[in-house]
Design a protein around this motif. Sequence first.
Motif, PDB file in Angstrom:
ATOM      1  N   ILE A 170     -32.276  -2.505  -3.353  1.00 15.88           N
ATOM      2  CA  ILE A 170     -33.732  -2.388  -3.430  1.00 15.88           C
ATOM      3  C   ILE A 170     -34.401  -3.668  -2.936  1.00 15.88           C
ATOM      4  O   ILE A 170     -35.397  -3.623  -2.192  1.00 15.88           O
ATOM      5  N   ASN A 171     -33.860  -4.808  -3.344  1.00 13.44           N
ATOM      6  CA  ASN A 171     -34.451  -6.083  -2.943  1.00 13.44           C
ATOM      7  C   ASN A 171     -34.391  -6.310  -1.438  1.00 13.44           C
ATOM      8  O   ASN A 171     -35.108  -7.169  -0.912  1.00 13.44           O
ATOM      9  N   ARG A 172     -33.537  -5.524  -0.759  1.00 19.74           N
ATOM     10  CA  ARG A 172     -33.437  -5.597   0.704  1.00 19.74           C
ATOM     11  C   ARG A 172     -34.110  -4.393   1.368  1.00 19.74           C
ATOM     12  O   ARG A 172     -33.914  -4.141   2.542  1.00 19.74           O
ATOM     13  N   GLY A 173     -34.875  -3.640   0.591  1.00 21.30           N
ATOM     14  CA  GLY A 173     -35.649  -2.543   1.149  1.00 21.30           C
ATOM     15  C   GLY A 173     -34.953  -1.206   1.237  1.00 21.30           C
ATOM     16  O   GLY A 173     -35.452  -0.280   1.875  1.00 21.30           O
ATOM     17  N   ASP A 174     -33.786  -1.058   0.567  1.00 22.23           N
ATOM     18  CA  ASP A 174     -33.000   0.171   0.658  1.00 22.23           C
ATOM     19  C   ASP A 174     -32.965   0.856  -0.711  1.00 22.23           C
ATOM     20  O   ASP A 174     -32.318   0.365  -1.643  1.00 22.23           O
ATOM     21  N   ALA A 175     -33.660   1.978  -0.826  1.00 22.46           N
ATOM     22  CA  ALA A 175     -33.715   2.724  -2.083  1.00 22.46           C
ATOM     23  C   ALA A 175     -32.772   3.915  -2.116  1.00 22.46           C
ATOM     24  O   ALA A 175     -32.712   4.637  -3.110  1.00 22.46           O
ATOM     25  N   SER A 176     -32.005   4.125  -1.066  1.00 24.55           N
ATOM     26  CA  SER A 176     -31.257   5.378  -0.913  1.00 24.55           C
ATOM     27  C   SER A 176     -30.265   5.624  -2.049  1.00 24.55           C
ATOM     28  O   SER A 176     -30.214   6.731  -2.604  1.00 24.55           O
ATOM     29  N   THR A 177     -29.481   4.620  -2.398  1.00 23.05           N
ATOM     30  CA  THR A 177     -28.443   4.837  -3.413  1.00 23.05           C
ATOM     31  C   THR A 177     -29.051   4.964  -4.800  1.00 23.05           C
ATOM     32  O   THR A 177     -28.562   5.745  -5.623  1.00 23.05           O
ATOM     33  N   THR A 178     -30.109   4.237  -5.078  1.00 24.95           N
ATOM     34  CA  THR A 178     -30.816   4.409  -6.355  1.00 24.95           C
ATOM     35  C   THR A 178     -31.251   5.855  -6.518  1.00 24.95           C
ATOM     36  O   THR A 178     -31.063   6.462  -7.583  1.00 24.95           O
ATOM     37  N   LEU A 179     -31.829   6.416  -5.465  1.00 22.73           N
ATOM     38  CA  LEU A 179     -32.350   7.776  -5.540  1.00 22.73           C
ATOM     39  C   LEU A 179     -31.247   8.828  -5.572  1.00 22.73           C
ATOM     40  O   LEU A 179     -31.480   9.957  -6.024  1.00 22.73           O
ATOM     41  N   MET A 200     -34.894   0.786 -12.453  1.00 27.07           N
ATOM     42  CA  MET A 200     -34.582   0.783 -11.024  1.00 27.07           C
ATOM     43  C   MET A 200     -35.537   1.687 -10.238  1.00 27.07           C
ATOM     44  O   MET A 200     -35.933   1.356  -9.119  1.00 27.07           O
ATOM     45  N   LEU A 201     -35.945   2.804 -10.831  1.00 23.47           N
ATOM     46  CA  LEU A 201     -36.927   3.653 -10.147  1.00 23.47           C
ATOM     47  C   LEU A 201     -38.267   2.929 -10.006  1.00 23.47           C
ATOM     48  O   LEU A 201     -38.929   3.007  -8.967  1.00 23.47           O
ATOM     49  N   ARG A 202     -38.671   2.233 -11.052  1.00 22.35           N
ATOM     50  CA  ARG A 202     -39.898   1.439 -10.971  1.00 22.35           C
ATOM     51  C   ARG A 202     -39.807   0.426  -9.842  1.00 22.35           C
ATOM     52  O   ARG A 202     -40.766   0.230  -9.079  1.00 22.35           O
ATOM     53  N   GLU A 203     -38.635  -0.219  -9.705  1.00 21.98           N
ATOM     54  CA  GLU A 203     -38.450  -1.211  -8.647  1.00 21.98           C
ATOM     55  C   GLU A 203     -38.513  -0.578  -7.261  1.00 21.98           C
ATOM     56  O   GLU A 203     -38.986  -1.199  -6.309  1.00 21.98           O
ATOM     57  N   LYS A 206     -42.117  -0.294  -6.574  1.00 18.50           N
ATOM     58  CA  LYS A 206     -42.761  -1.609  -6.476  1.00 18.50           C
ATOM     59  C   LYS A 206     -42.348  -2.360  -5.223  1.00 18.50           C
ATOM     60  O   LYS A 206     -43.171  -3.016  -4.575  1.00 18.50           O
ATOM     61  N   ARG A 207     -41.060  -2.277  -4.850  1.00 18.29           N
ATOM     62  CA  ARG A 207     -40.522  -3.151  -3.807  1.00 18.29           C
ATOM     63  C   ARG A 207     -40.197  -2.438  -2.497  1.00 18.29           C
ATOM     64  O   ARG A 207     -40.031  -3.098  -1.470  1.00 18.29           O
ATOM     65  N   VAL A 208     -40.030  -1.115  -2.544  1.00 16.81           N
ATOM     66  CA  VAL A 208     -39.643  -0.393  -1.324  1.00 16.81           C
ATOM     67  C   VAL A 208     -40.797   0.482  -0.838  1.00 16.81           C
ATOM     68  O   VAL A 208     -41.398   0.214   0.194  1.00 16.81           O
ATOM     69  N   ASP A 209     -41.107   1.534  -1.581  1.00 16.66           N
ATOM     70  CA  ASP A 209     -42.155   2.462  -1.138  1.00 16.66           C
ATOM     71  C   ASP A 209     -42.597   3.290  -2.339  1.00 16.66           C
ATOM     72  O   ASP A 209     -41.790   4.040  -2.913  1.00 16.66           O
ATOM     73  N   ARG A 210     -43.836   3.164  -2.724  1.00 18.05           N
ATOM     74  CA  ARG A 210     -44.325   3.913  -3.884  1.00 18.05           C
ATOM     75  C   ARG A 210     -44.204   5.415  -3.670  1.00 18.05           C
ATOM     76  O   ARG A 210     -43.983   6.168  -4.624  1.00 18.05           O
ATOM     77  N   ALA A 232     -40.283   4.071 -15.416  1.00 19.73           N
ATOM     78  CA  ALA A 232     -40.468   4.363 -13.996  1.00 19.73           C
ATOM     79  C   ALA A 232     -41.932   4.381 -13.598  1.00 19.73           C
ATOM     80  O   ALA A 232     -42.285   4.018 -12.465  1.00 19.73           O
ATOM     81  N   THR A 233     -42.801   4.790 -14.507  1.00 18.92           N
ATOM     82  CA  THR A 233     -44.221   4.955 -14.182  1.00 18.92           C
ATOM     83  C   THR A 233     -45.075   3.775 -14.594  1.00 18.92           C
ATOM     84  O   THR A 233     -46.301   3.822 -14.493  1.00 18.92           O
ATOM     85  N   GLU A 234     -44.458   2.720 -15.015  1.00 17.07           N
ATOM     86  CA  GLU A 234     -45.181   1.582 -15.603  1.00 17.07           C
ATOM     87  C   GLU A 234     -46.280   1.028 -14.699  1.00 17.07           C
ATOM     88  O   GLU A 234     -47.345   0.620 -15.165  1.00 17.07           O
ATOM     89  N   HIS A 235     -46.021   0.990 -13.380  1.00 22.12           N
ATOM     90  CA  HIS A 235     -46.985   0.398 -12.452  1.00 22.12           C
ATOM     91  C   HIS A 235     -47.868   1.435 -11.761  1.00 22.12           C
ATOM     92  O   HIS A 235     -48.625   1.085 -10.845  1.00 22.12           O
ATOM     93  N   LEU A 236     -47.782   2.676 -12.185  1.00 20.52           N
ATOM     94  CA  LEU A 236     -48.672   3.690 -11.639  1.00 20.52           C
ATOM     95  C   LEU A 236     -50.031   3.643 -12.344  1.00 20.52           C
ATOM     96  O   LEU A 236     -50.199   2.959 -13.351  1.00 20.52           O
ATOM     97  N   THR A 237     -50.989   4.370 -11.826  1.00 19.02           N
ATOM     98  CA  THR A 237     -52.306   4.404 -12.454  1.00 19.02           C
ATOM     99  C   THR A 237     -52.226   5.152 -13.782  1.00 19.02           C
ATOM    100  O   THR A 237     -51.302   5.966 -13.996  1.00 19.02           O
ATOM    101  N   PRO A 238     -53.179   4.906 -14.683  1.00 17.57           N
ATOM    102  CA  PRO A 238     -53.182   5.659 -15.948  1.00 17.57           C
ATOM    103  C   PRO A 238     -53.194   7.166 -15.729  1.00 17.57           C
ATOM    104  O   PRO A 238     -52.556   7.915 -16.465  1.00 17.57           O
ATOM    105  N   GLU A 239     -53.921   7.606 -14.699  1.00 13.98           N
ATOM    106  CA  GLU A 239     -53.994   9.039 -14.408  1.00 13.98           C
ATOM    107  C   GLU A 239     -52.635   9.576 -13.959  1.00 13.98           C
ATOM    108  O   GLU A 239     -52.223  10.683 -14.370  1.00 13.98           O
ATOM    109  N   GLN A 240     -51.939   8.824 -13.122  1.00 12.34           N
ATOM    110  CA  GLN A 240     -50.614   9.260 -12.675  1.00 12.34           C
ATOM    111  C   GLN A 240     -49.622   9.277 -13.836  1.00 12.34           C
ATOM    112  O   GLN A 240     -48.834  10.217 -13.981  1.00 12.34           O
TER     113      GLN A 240
END
Length: 253
Positions: A170-179, A200-203, A206-210, A232-240
């Motif tokens: 994730i820190n290198r921009g690759d979310a594939s294996t997390t997902l 990890m989903l939150r990351e 936050k770091r790859v692509d919302r 996972a939703t910690e940084h989303l809007t209250p509505e989301q």
Amino acid sequence: MTDAASQTAAVAVSALAELADPERAAGSQGFFKTAPGQYGAGDVFIGITVPAQRRVAKQFPSLPVSELDILLDSEVHEHRLTGLIIAGNLFERASRPAGIDDSLRDDLADWYLATVRRGRVNNWDLVDSSAGVILGGWLFDRPRDVLFELATSPLLWERRVAIITTQGFINRGDASTTLELAPMLLGDSEDLMHKAVGWMLREVGKRVDRELLIGFLDEYAGRMPRTALSYATEHLTPEQRAHYRAVPRTSVR
């Protein structure tokens, strides 16, 4: 403290002993759930802060793998954590573009996997301080099959290593294996895994692509344990956040 004679586990243990705090140790025993039947049952603490352990670790820039084994075989939690911090420091130095040492990187990754499999990376902070740095760094441009094996392990700490390793991707921009791993782990019975997957989903968001996170939540929110969904939703809007909390629950099996 960089001469070869000082680069031993015994010297590291001595340096840590000077920082031991019995009162802090008693608090750590409770915080890390060391009572019988709890996830950290039997773990022993001597009471040293993580920043202090990191300062000690910096004194051992060339500790051999054989000496790392001595630290990881200790019953003392801080010995194991300091050993993993040293190993992570070694791996990061061996990964610097100006002087990559592939042989040392391979040795440390092999050592780390063996150490995980013999049960010495056996608490959440031990996993979280090492998996993404060492295994995540090593596997980034390699096949990642071992993570899918670890994700199906009956052992909590091996499953946590699997998902936390992906932080290095994730820190290198690759979310594939997390997902790919996250859906496999949604039915996990352990709250520590719910937290790890959600983190990890939150990351990813936050770091790859919302939008990758949103796409995952659109498909799996109804199957996610509440703790994982909250993380996972910690940084989303209250509505989301409210939207995904309101998704009807479905079976995670």
